[in-house]
Write a protein that holds these residues in place. Sequence first.
Motif, short mmCIF file in Angstrom:
data_model
loop_
_atom_site.label_atom_id
_atom_site.label_comp_id
_atom_site.label_asym_id
_atom_site.label_seq_id
_atom_site.Cartn_x
_atom_site.Cartn_y
_atom_site.Cartn_z
N CYS A 199 1.18 -1.16 -0.03
CA CYS A 199 0.01 0.06 0.13
C CYS A 199 1.08 0.86 0.11
O CYS A 199 1.77 1.18 1.27
CB CYS A 199 -1.08 -0.09 0.83
SG CYS A 199 -2.17 1.89 1.59
N ALA A 200 0.96 1.89 -1.22
CA ALA A 200 1.69 3.39 -1.12
C ALA A 200 1.47 4.51 -0.78
O ALA A 200 -0.30 4.45 -1.61
CB ALA A 200 2.11 3.22 -2.60
N ALA A 201 1.53 5.26 0.13
CA ALA A 201 0.91 6.59 0.46
C ALA A 201 1.41 7.78 -0.71
O ALA A 201 2.33 7.59 -0.74
CB ALA A 201 0.91 6.68 2.32
N SER A 202 0.70 8.70 -0.74
CA SER A 202 0.93 9.60 -0.96
C SER A 202 1.79 10.90 -0.13
O SER A 202 3.04 12.00 -0.41
CB SER A 202 0.45 10.89 -1.61
OG SER A 202 -1.09 10.81 -0.59
N MET B 267 3.20 0.59 3.19
CA MET B 267 2.98 -0.44 3.90
C MET B 267 3.00 -1.77 3.06
O MET B 267 2.30 -2.24 2.67
CB MET B 267 1.88 0.12 5.02
CG MET B 267 1.79 -1.00 6.27
SD MET B 267 -0.49 -0.70 6.58
CE MET B 267 -1.47 -0.83 5.62
N TYR B 268 2.71 -3.12 3.69
CA TYR B 268 2.75 -4.50 3.38
C TYR B 268 2.12 -4.56 4.46
O TYR B 268 1.89 -5.10 5.73
CB TYR B 268 4.65 -5.06 3.16
CG TYR B 268 4.98 -3.80 2.64
CD1 TYR B 268 6.74 -3.12 3.53
CD2 TYR B 268 5.80 -4.07 1.30
CE1 TYR B 268 6.79 -2.72 2.63
CE2 TYR B 268 6.16 -3.14 0.68
CZ TYR B 268 7.17 -3.07 1.34
OH TYR B 268 8.20 -1.76 0.70
N LEU B 269 1.65 -5.95 3.97
CA LEU B 269 1.07 -7.10 4.51
C LEU B 269 1.67 -8.64 3.72
O LEU B 269 1.16 -8.80 2.75
CB LEU B 269 -0.58 -7.30 4.50
CG LEU B 269 -1.14 -8.03 4.72
CD1 LEU B 269 -1.18 -8.13 6.45
CD2 LEU B 269 -2.41 -8.30 4.89
N GLN B 270 2.37 -8.97 4.42
CA GLN B 270 3.54 -10.78 4.29
C GLN B 270 1.90 -11.36 4.17
O GLN B 270 1.80 -11.76 5.28
CB GLN B 270 4.29 -10.44 4.66
CG GLN B 270 4.92 -12.11 4.01
CD GLN B 270 4.96 -12.16 3.01
OE1 GLN B 270 5.29 -11.75 2.45
NE2 GLN B 270 5.12 -13.14 2.05
#
Length: 114
Positions: free
Chosen positions: A22-25, A77-80
């Motif tokens: 999830c890439a934020a601005s 943010m990531y979710l593995q």
Amino acid sequence: QVQLVESGGGLVQPGGSLRLSCAASESIFSFNVMAWYRQAPGKERELVATMTNRGTTNYEDSVKGRFTISRDNGKTMYLQMNSLKPEDTAVYYCNFRRMYSGFWGQGTLVTVST
């Protein structure tokens, strides 16, 4: 306006793994809480995992030990997701919150199937 863009979804076999991003601005450290939600077909959206800006994490019971929420030092943010099950099939959404405001991504579809 904050923009969140998810990626990493797809089709995976049971027992497989995926990593969602999830890439934020803007910097993720400007938010109090970051979270992953999911919504399966015909079901309500449910909370999967959260991380505070101090790094404290929490998980929904069905994903504990299989999913890991993490972040980098910038805007992502990531979710593995490991040991995926058919019941993990859903559209996954990221959500960032700070005082008085919350922001959603557009969602990314995860399908766990043979």
